[in-house]
Design an enzyme around this catalytic site. Structure first.
Site, PDB file in Angstrom:
ATOM      1  N   SER A  22       0.844  -1.215   0.000  1.00 36.36           N
ATOM      2  CA  SER A  22       0.000   0.000   0.000  1.00 36.36           C
ATOM      3  C   SER A  22       0.870   1.251   0.000  1.00 36.36           C
ATOM      4  O   SER A  22       0.600   2.218  -0.718  1.00 36.36           O
ATOM      5  CB  SER A  22      -0.904   0.027   1.234  1.00 36.36           C
ATOM      6  OG  SER A  22      -1.966  -0.869   1.086  1.00 36.36           O
ATOM      7  N   ARG A  26       1.622   4.206  -3.306  1.00 36.78           N
ATOM      8  CA  ARG A  26       1.451   5.647  -3.066  1.00 36.78           C
ATOM      9  C   ARG A  26       2.783   6.379  -3.225  1.00 36.78           C
ATOM     10  O   ARG A  26       2.838   7.466  -3.800  1.00 36.78           O
ATOM     11  CB  ARG A  26       0.890   5.861  -1.659  1.00 36.78           C
ATOM     12  CG  ARG A  26      -0.586   5.452  -1.570  1.00 36.78           C
ATOM     13  CD  ARG A  26      -0.991   5.209  -0.136  1.00 36.78           C
ATOM     14  NE  ARG A  26      -2.414   4.985   0.028  1.00 36.78           N
ATOM     15  CZ  ARG A  26      -3.047   3.826  -0.189  1.00 36.78           C
ATOM     16  NH1 ARG A  26      -2.348   2.764  -0.611  1.00 36.78           N
ATOM     17  NH2 ARG A  26      -4.345   3.714   0.000  1.00 36.78           N
ATOM     18  N   GLY A  94      -5.801  -3.885  -7.780  1.00 32.69           N
ATOM     19  CA  GLY A  94      -6.899  -2.933  -7.608  1.00 32.69           C
ATOM     20  C   GLY A  94      -6.389  -1.572  -7.164  1.00 32.69           C
ATOM     21  O   GLY A  94      -6.926  -0.534  -7.564  1.00 32.69           O
ATOM     22  N   GLN A 168      -8.800   2.878  -1.035  1.00 30.00           N
ATOM     23  CA  GLN A 168      -8.525   3.059  -2.465  1.00 30.00           C
ATOM     24  C   GLN A 168      -9.406   4.156  -3.042  1.00 30.00           C
ATOM     25  O   GLN A 168      -8.940   5.021  -3.789  1.00 30.00           O
ATOM     26  CB  GLN A 168      -8.741   1.741  -3.214  1.00 30.00           C
ATOM     27  CG  GLN A 168      -7.708   0.691  -2.846  1.00 30.00           C
ATOM     28  CD  GLN A 168      -7.925  -0.633  -3.548  1.00 30.00           C
ATOM     29  OE1 GLN A 168      -8.896  -0.820  -4.263  1.00 30.00           O
ATOM     30  NE2 GLN A 168      -7.020  -1.570  -3.333  1.00 30.00           N
ATOM     31  N   ASP A 313      -7.728  -6.883   5.065  1.00 34.64           N
ATOM     32  CA  ASP A 313      -6.897  -7.847   4.333  1.00 34.64           C
ATOM     33  C   ASP A 313      -6.524  -9.059   5.190  1.00 34.64           C
ATOM     34  O   ASP A 313      -5.949 -10.023   4.684  1.00 34.64           O
ATOM     35  CB  ASP A 313      -5.619  -7.163   3.822  1.00 34.64           C
ATOM     36  CG  ASP A 313      -5.933  -6.151   2.721  1.00 34.64           C
ATOM     37  OD1 ASP A 313      -6.991  -6.287   2.066  1.00 34.64           O
ATOM     38  OD2 ASP A 313      -5.132  -5.225   2.525  1.00 34.64           O
ATOM     39  N   LYS A 340     -12.940  -8.584  -3.335  1.00 34.84           N
ATOM     40  CA  LYS A 340     -11.472  -8.517  -3.372  1.00 34.84           C
ATOM     41  C   LYS A 340     -10.956  -9.333  -4.565  1.00 34.84           C
ATOM     42  O   LYS A 340     -11.698  -9.612  -5.481  1.00 34.84           O
ATOM     43  CB  LYS A 340     -10.900  -9.005  -2.041  1.00 34.84           C
ATOM     44  CG  LYS A 340     -11.297  -8.117  -0.856  1.00 34.84           C
ATOM     45  CD  LYS A 340     -10.654  -6.753  -0.965  1.00 34.84           C
ATOM     46  CE  LYS A 340     -11.087  -5.829   0.155  1.00 34.84           C
ATOM     47  NZ  LYS A 340     -10.585  -4.472  -0.034  1.00 34.84           N
ATOM     48  N   ARG A 386      -3.771 -13.674  -0.850  1.00 36.75           N
ATOM     49  CA  ARG A 386      -4.023 -13.817   0.591  1.00 36.75           C
ATOM     50  C   ARG A 386      -4.700 -15.148   0.921  1.00 36.75           C
ATOM     51  O   ARG A 386      -4.506 -15.693   2.009  1.00 36.75           O
ATOM     52  CB  ARG A 386      -4.827 -12.631   1.110  1.00 36.75           C
ATOM     53  CG  ARG A 386      -4.091 -11.304   0.913  1.00 36.75           C
ATOM     54  CD  ARG A 386      -4.603 -10.197   1.780  1.00 36.75           C
ATOM     55  NE  ARG A 386      -4.246  -8.891   1.228  1.00 36.75           N
ATOM     56  CZ  ARG A 386      -3.056  -8.308   1.337  1.00 36.75           C
ATOM     57  NH1 ARG A 386      -2.092  -8.892   2.010  1.00 36.75           N
ATOM     58  NH2 ARG A 386      -2.820  -7.136   0.781  1.00 36.75           N
TER      59      ARG A 386
HETATM   60  C1  S3P Z   1      -5.741  -0.855  -0.065  1.00 36.36           C
HETATM   61  C2  S3P Z   1      -6.997  -0.715   0.450  1.00 36.36           C
HETATM   62  C3  S3P Z   1      -7.878  -1.846   0.728  1.00 36.36           C
HETATM   63  C4  S3P Z   1      -7.097  -3.153   0.794  1.00 36.36           C
HETATM   64  C5  S3P Z   1      -6.135  -3.306  -0.342  1.00 36.36           C
HETATM   65  C6  S3P Z   1      -5.136  -2.166  -0.344  1.00 36.36           C
HETATM   66  C7  S3P Z   1      -4.946   0.362  -0.333  1.00 36.36           C
HETATM   67  O1  S3P Z   1      -8.838  -1.955  -0.297  1.00 36.36           O
HETATM   68  O2  S3P Z   1      -7.996  -4.242   0.814  1.00 36.36           O
HETATM   69  O3  S3P Z   1      -5.435  -4.521  -0.237  1.00 36.36           O
HETATM   70  O4  S3P Z   1      -3.723   0.263  -0.506  1.00 36.36           O
HETATM   71  O5  S3P Z   1      -5.544   1.444  -0.349  1.00 36.36           O
HETATM   72  P1  S3P Z   1     -10.234  -1.142  -0.249  1.00 36.36           P
HETATM   73  O6  S3P Z   1      -9.919   0.291  -0.362  1.00 36.36           O
HETATM   74  O7  S3P Z   1     -11.006  -1.645  -1.441  1.00 36.36           O
HETATM   75  O8  S3P Z   1     -10.874  -1.512   1.057  1.00 36.36           O
END
Ligand code: S3P
Length: 426
Positions: A22, A26, A94, A168, A313, A340, A386
């Site tokens: 994550s 970013r 995602g 996200q 997660d 997910k 996962r």
């Molecule tokens: C993430 C946010 C989460 C998480 C994903 C990473 C991120 O998703 O499940 O593995 O880095 O912002 P959601 O924003 O869909 O909850």
């Protein structure tokens, strides 16, 4: 790839973790829009953050990777991207797709974001809706990728209340706000991971029902050298494995301990786990520390409500811990898990049942009655990193050998996972 695991006589030692994915997404995106180079030390080699790097390269951002895991991103500034000459392939990620859409919504060129079969089935209307309200011209295919974004040079800031707690979606809107006229105010009632707010040092105001986070085109984009923390969500698998199967302590250092990510520590401690944290410090804007875990008997707990986004997660591995805990472990309010990399409720229930566990499935979660002896079986990753790793941990406590089909999916966030488990078993 299939991978077979049997319980071993020992499980102990030191585990090296991949860097936080994550934070990596970013850090790369923000470095790309900075005016000049940034060096990101300890950048992960896992597939998802690499998807973000390759999309940025397609947008004309020069990026160098070194064998010591550092990545130099030569930021091109907010108006320095060039039009991609092919669709941007986000792979399985995602986070790449949703965050990059926020960056591309206010660019003067067309772009198209695509992903693999799993990513192409995940909901994207949740980002398209607020971006359209900002003035972006975005089209989806039945609510999914491919995402097509038309040129736009007049995004307007909005006041947006998040309908689902999602870091996200939050980050997508806040990033789009960097190209918008006026302020974007993102309101979240339930706190989700806050890496973006920290990195961009965004203004946050507390409200009666949550937090309001501000972004606008005058935000300063940080540039420089940043060392990424170890991924707490990768540590999660080792924490549970050591709690169940440890024969001596397991240690992990440099682990990210951002409080918006570490809900699993509270859950495991409520279950009776013996986890110590030492050497707390900060690395850039993120808290880190050393984790040490000793095996301890666990008992069932309920995880629900506002706690869910902080462990989103970690729910498959909490269910695995529940299968070895005395009593019942109940997970509710977690419908998001169905959207997910796979339907994680269905996948966790099916796999745990294959191993002999007593599990009940709910629309928004599951209940597992622990201490029912598990036996080795054939389980599937469902193409989800996962799920693959959670089943690897379950296998450590099952009698006989468990075969995990699609075990290579672990490489999306933790390429060395199977070697790490083998080394701790040695
Ligand atoms: C993430 C946010 C989460 C998480 C994903 C990473 C991120 O998703 O499940 O593995 O880095 O912002 P959601 O924003 O869909 O909850």
């Amino acid at each position: 790839m299939t991978h077979s695991i049997s319980p071993a006589d020992s499980f102990a030692g030191r585990a090296h973790l991949p860097a936080d994915k994550s934070v990596a997404h970013r850090a790369a995106l923000i470095a790309a829009i900075a005016d000049g180079p940034s060096i990101l030390h300890n950048f992960p080699s896992s597939a998802d953050p690499r998807s973000t790097l390759s999309c940025l390269r397609q947008l004309g951002v020069p990026i160098e990777t070194s064998p010591d895991n550092s990545v130099t991103v030569h930021g091109v500034g907010r108006s320095g991207f060039s039009a991609p000459d092919a669709p941007l392939d986000c792979g399985n990620s995602g986070t790449t797709m949703r965050l990059l859409s926020g960056v591309l919504a206010g660019q003067p060129f067309c772009s198209e974001l695509i992903g693999d079969a799993s990513l192409s089935s995940r909901p994207m209307e949740r980002i398209a809706r607020p971006l359209r309200t900002m003035g972006a011209n975005i089209s989806l295919k039945d609510g999914h990728a491919p995402i097509r974004i038309q040129p736009c040079d007049n995004l307007t800031g909005i006041h947006y209340k998040l309908p689902v707690p999602s870091a996200q979606v939050k980050t997508c809107v806040l990033l789009a706000g960097l190209w918008a006229k006026g302020q974007t105010i993102l309101h979240e009632t339930i706190r989700s991971r806050d890496h973006t707010e920290r990195m961009l040092n965004l203004t946050i105001r507390s409200a009666d029902d949550g937090r309001a986070i501000h972004s606008d085109s005058s935000c300063t984009i940080p540039q420089g050298t940043f060392t990424l923390p170890g991924d707490f969500s990768a540590a999660a698998f080792i924490l549970v494995a050591a709690s169940l199967a440890g024969t001596a302590p397991v240690h992990m250092s440099g682990v990210g301990l951002n409080p918006s990510r570490t809900g699993l520590l509270d859950v495991l401690r409520r279950m009776g786990a013996n986890i110590q944290i030492s050497n707390r410090r900060t690395s850039g804007v993120e808290p880190v520390g050393e984790l040490s875990v000793h095996r301890n008997p666990l008992h069932g707990v309920t995880v629900s409500g506002d706690e869910i986004p902080n462990v989103i997660d970690e729910i498959p591995i909490i269910a695995v811990a529940g299968a070895f805990a005395k009593g019942v472990t109940i997970i509710r309010d977690a419908t998001e898990l169905r959207y997910k990399e796979c339907d994680r409720i269905q996948a966790t229930v099916a796999n745990l049942r294959a191993l002999g566990a007593n599990v009940e499935e709910f629309e928004d979660g599951l209940a597992v009655t622990g201490m029912v002896p598990l036996h080795g079986a054939k389980v599937s990753s469902y193409g989800d990193h996962r799920i693959a790793m959670a089943m690897g941990v379950a296998a450590l406590g099952a009698r006989g050998t468990t075969t995990i089909e699609g075990a290579h999916a672990a490489a999306v966030s933790f390429p060395e996972f199977w070697d790490t488990i083998a080394a701790l078993q040695a």
